[in-house]
Design a protein around this motif. Structure first.
Motif, PDB file in Angstrom:
ATOM      1  N   ALA A 192      53.268  12.449  -1.866  1.00 12.54           N
ATOM      2  CA  ALA A 192      53.411  11.890  -0.521  1.00 12.54           C
ATOM      3  C   ALA A 192      53.969  12.869   0.510  1.00 12.54           C
ATOM      4  O   ALA A 192      53.711  12.706   1.711  1.00 12.54           O
ATOM      5  N   TRP A 193      54.724  13.877   0.075  1.00 13.31           N
ATOM      6  CA  TRP A 193      55.314  14.802   1.057  1.00 13.31           C
ATOM      7  C   TRP A 193      54.276  15.727   1.685  1.00 13.31           C
ATOM      8  O   TRP A 193      54.444  16.173   2.832  1.00 13.31           O
ATOM      9  N   ILE A 194      53.181  16.000   0.975  1.00 11.21           N
ATOM     10  CA  ILE A 194      52.184  16.953   1.484  1.00 11.21           C
ATOM     11  C   ILE A 194      51.494  16.430   2.744  1.00 11.21           C
ATOM     12  O   ILE A 194      51.393  17.169   3.742  1.00 11.21           O
ATOM     13  N   PRO A 195      51.011  15.180   2.789  1.00 11.22           N
ATOM     14  CA  PRO A 195      50.399  14.697   4.024  1.00 11.22           C
ATOM     15  C   PRO A 195      51.392  14.381   5.138  1.00 11.22           C
ATOM     16  O   PRO A 195      50.993  13.921   6.220  1.00 11.22           O
ATOM     17  N   VAL A 196      52.671  14.613   4.903  1.00  4.47           N
ATOM     18  CA  VAL A 196      53.678  14.525   5.962  1.00  4.47           C
ATOM     19  C   VAL A 196      54.025  15.928   6.463  1.00  4.47           C
ATOM     20  O   VAL A 196      53.910  16.231   7.654  1.00  4.47           O
ATOM     21  N   VAL A 197      54.408  16.797   5.545  1.00  2.00           N
ATOM     22  CA  VAL A 197      54.827  18.150   5.917  1.00  2.00           C
ATOM     23  C   VAL A 197      53.659  18.983   6.437  1.00  2.00           C
ATOM     24  O   VAL A 197      53.777  19.688   7.450  1.00  2.00           O
ATOM     25  N   GLY A 198      52.506  18.905   5.763  1.00  4.08           N
ATOM     26  CA  GLY A 198      51.342  19.695   6.170  1.00  4.08           C
ATOM     27  C   GLY A 198      50.927  19.439   7.605  1.00  4.08           C
ATOM     28  O   GLY A 198      50.806  20.387   8.407  1.00  4.08           O
ATOM     29  N   PRO A 199      50.690  18.186   7.995  1.00  2.81           N
ATOM     30  CA  PRO A 199      50.329  17.915   9.379  1.00  2.81           C
ATOM     31  C   PRO A 199      51.406  18.325  10.393  1.00  2.81           C
ATOM     32  O   PRO A 199      51.075  18.794  11.487  1.00  2.81           O
ATOM     33  N   LEU A 200      52.678  18.138  10.067  1.00  2.00           N
ATOM     34  CA  LEU A 200      53.731  18.553  10.992  1.00  2.00           C
ATOM     35  C   LEU A 200      53.715  20.061  11.204  1.00  2.00           C
ATOM     36  O   LEU A 200      53.839  20.546  12.335  1.00  2.00           O
ATOM     37  N   LEU A 201      53.511  20.806  10.125  1.00  5.22           N
ATOM     38  CA  LEU A 201      53.403  22.260  10.253  1.00  5.22           C
ATOM     39  C   LEU A 201      52.153  22.626  11.056  1.00  5.22           C
ATOM     40  O   LEU A 201      52.181  23.548  11.884  1.00  5.22           O
ATOM     41  N   GLY A 202      51.063  21.910  10.831  1.00  6.43           N
ATOM     42  CA  GLY A 202      49.838  22.159  11.576  1.00  6.43           C
ATOM     43  C   GLY A 202      50.006  21.877  13.060  1.00  6.43           C
ATOM     44  O   GLY A 202      49.514  22.630  13.911  1.00  6.43           O
ATOM     45  N   GLY A 203      50.711  20.799  13.393  1.00  2.34           N
ATOM     46  CA  GLY A 203      50.969  20.473  14.792  1.00  2.34           C
ATOM     47  C   GLY A 203      51.803  21.536  15.481  1.00  2.34           C
ATOM     48  O   GLY A 203      51.525  21.930  16.624  1.00  2.34           O
ATOM     49  N   ALA A 204      52.832  22.014  14.777  1.00  2.00           N
ATOM     50  CA  ALA A 204      53.680  23.072  15.336  1.00  2.00           C
ATOM     51  C   ALA A 204      52.906  24.373  15.492  1.00  2.00           C
ATOM     52  O   ALA A 204      53.035  25.079  16.495  1.00  2.00           O
ATOM     53  N   LEU A 205      52.081  24.687  14.500  1.00  2.00           N
ATOM     54  CA  LEU A 205      51.278  25.915  14.567  1.00  2.00           C
ATOM     55  C   LEU A 205      50.288  25.853  15.720  1.00  2.00           C
ATOM     56  O   LEU A 205      50.106  26.844  16.456  1.00  2.00           O
ATOM     57  N   ALA A 206      49.662  24.699  15.928  1.00  2.00           N
ATOM     58  CA  ALA A 206      48.713  24.549  17.030  1.00  2.00           C
ATOM     59  C   ALA A 206      49.408  24.750  18.380  1.00  2.00           C
ATOM     60  O   ALA A 206      48.856  25.412  19.284  1.00  2.00           O
ATOM     61  N   ALA A 207      50.608  24.202  18.504  1.00  8.52           N
ATOM     62  CA  ALA A 207      51.352  24.374  19.760  1.00  8.52           C
ATOM     63  C   ALA A 207      51.709  25.833  19.989  1.00  8.52           C
ATOM     64  O   ALA A 207      51.616  26.347  21.117  1.00  8.52           O
ATOM     65  N   GLY A 208      52.097  26.535  18.913  1.00  6.52           N
ATOM     66  CA  GLY A 208      52.385  27.952  19.036  1.00  6.52           C
ATOM     67  C   GLY A 208      51.175  28.758  19.454  1.00  6.52           C
ATOM     68  O   GLY A 208      51.255  29.647  20.319  1.00  6.52           O
ATOM     69  N   ILE A 209      50.030  28.475  18.838  1.00  8.37           N
ATOM     70  CA  ILE A 209      48.788  29.170  19.200  1.00  8.37           C
ATOM     71  C   ILE A 209      48.427  28.893  20.662  1.00  8.37           C
ATOM     72  O   ILE A 209      48.027  29.802  21.409  1.00  8.37           O
ATOM     73  N   HIS A 210      48.592  27.639  21.067  1.00  6.16           N
ATOM     74  CA  HIS A 210      48.253  27.274  22.448  1.00  6.16           C
ATOM     75  C   HIS A 210      49.122  28.009  23.455  1.00  6.16           C
ATOM     76  O   HIS A 210      48.618  28.513  24.473  1.00  6.16           O
ATOM     77  N   ARG A 211      50.403  28.087  23.186  1.00  5.09           N
ATOM     78  CA  ARG A 211      51.313  28.763  24.113  1.00  5.09           C
ATOM     79  C   ARG A 211      51.031  30.267  24.168  1.00  5.09           C
ATOM     80  O   ARG A 211      51.140  30.895  25.222  1.00  5.09           O
TER      81      ARG A 211
END
Length: 260
Positions: A238-257
């Motif tokens: 259960a932790w993978i579909p929680v942690v993975g998307p959160l890391l993906g969201g943060a990474l996307a924001a970093g790439i965007h900035r």
């Protein structure tokens, strides 16, 4: 935007998202359903339409419907950090409600499916029960509620969720580069198509959670709802579909900035 706007919009919008997304999974999975075995394409489009409907309903709250999106927007400066807990709490509540509504809508089908000896894999006896101690980590209807990997490999599964969510959140963040897209409402439609595309292209390995609330809320509902022979809720994964998307969201924001 008021706290009540966020709470009402995100709770109802996420509930509808999960009702329609979980509903298509139930329709395809449950043996007595008219849509039984309709396949992966039906599931991906069902989730896409769920995003579309939920997002239009939740327009007043900003239609995040996803803690990974909320995190990405907060890092990018669109959502206030003080509002992040309310967004995420509302999304999780909505996801639990939506999953419960799927169970209500398909109540008889769940019962018929989970007392069918061909489904549970053993003689259920007169009371329709199996040995709980022998129940598998992931029960026979868990996929209606939450995701699971086809090949259980922590690194690959986590990477898949990070990559898929990065695509989703980056697509949302870059909508501002097209003038009038958000105002016209077309941005919501484009996001729904992106979700369908992610499902078709990247959903095979893990079932593409790409949304912590979408996975955790229904998994909690699966654990709590009274269903015979439902099996385990696979909390070890259960932790993978929680942690993975959160890391993906943060990474996307970093790439965007950095890039835009």
């Amino acid at each position: 935007m008021s706290s009540s706007d966020i709470f009402i919009g995100e709770t109802i919008g996420t509930a509808v998202l999960i009702l329609l997304g979980g509903g298509v999974c139930a329709a395809v999975t449950l043996k007595r359903s008219k849509a039984f075995n309709a396949g992966w394409v039906a599931i991906t489009f069902g989730w896409g339409f769920g995003v579309l409907t939920g997002a239009y309903i939740a327009a007043k709250s900003g239609a995040n419907l996803n803690p990974a999106v909320t995190l990405g927007l907060a890092i990018d400066g669109t959502v206030k950090w003080v509002d992040v807990p309310l967004y995420i709490g509302s999304q999780l509540l909505g996801a639990i409600i939506g999953a419960t509504l799927v169970w209500v809508a398909y109540y008889g089908h769940f019962k018929a499916h989970l007392t069918d000896p061909e489904i549970v894999g053993r003689d259920t006896g007169q009371e329709g029960m199996v040995d709980r101690a022998a129940a598998p980590a992931a029960g026979p209807v868990l996929g209606i509620f939450s995701t699971g990997p086809e090949i259980r490999n922590v690194v690959q599964n986590l990477a898949t969720e990070i990559i898929a969510t990065t695509v989703l959140v980056l697509a949302i963040l870059t909508q501002g580069q097209t003038k009038g897209l958000g105002v016209s409402g077309t941005g919501v439609l484009m996001t729904a198509f992106v979700v369908v595309g992610i499902g078709l292209s990247l959903g095979g390995p893990t079932g593409y959670a790409i949304n912590p609330a979408r996975d955790l809320g229904p998994r909690i509902a699966h654990a709590l709802l009274p269903m015979p022979n439902k099996g385990g809720s696979d909390w070890g994964y259960a932790w993978i579909p929680v942690v993975g998307p959160l890391l993906g969201g943060a990474l996307a924001a970093g790439i965007h900035r950095l890039a835009f």
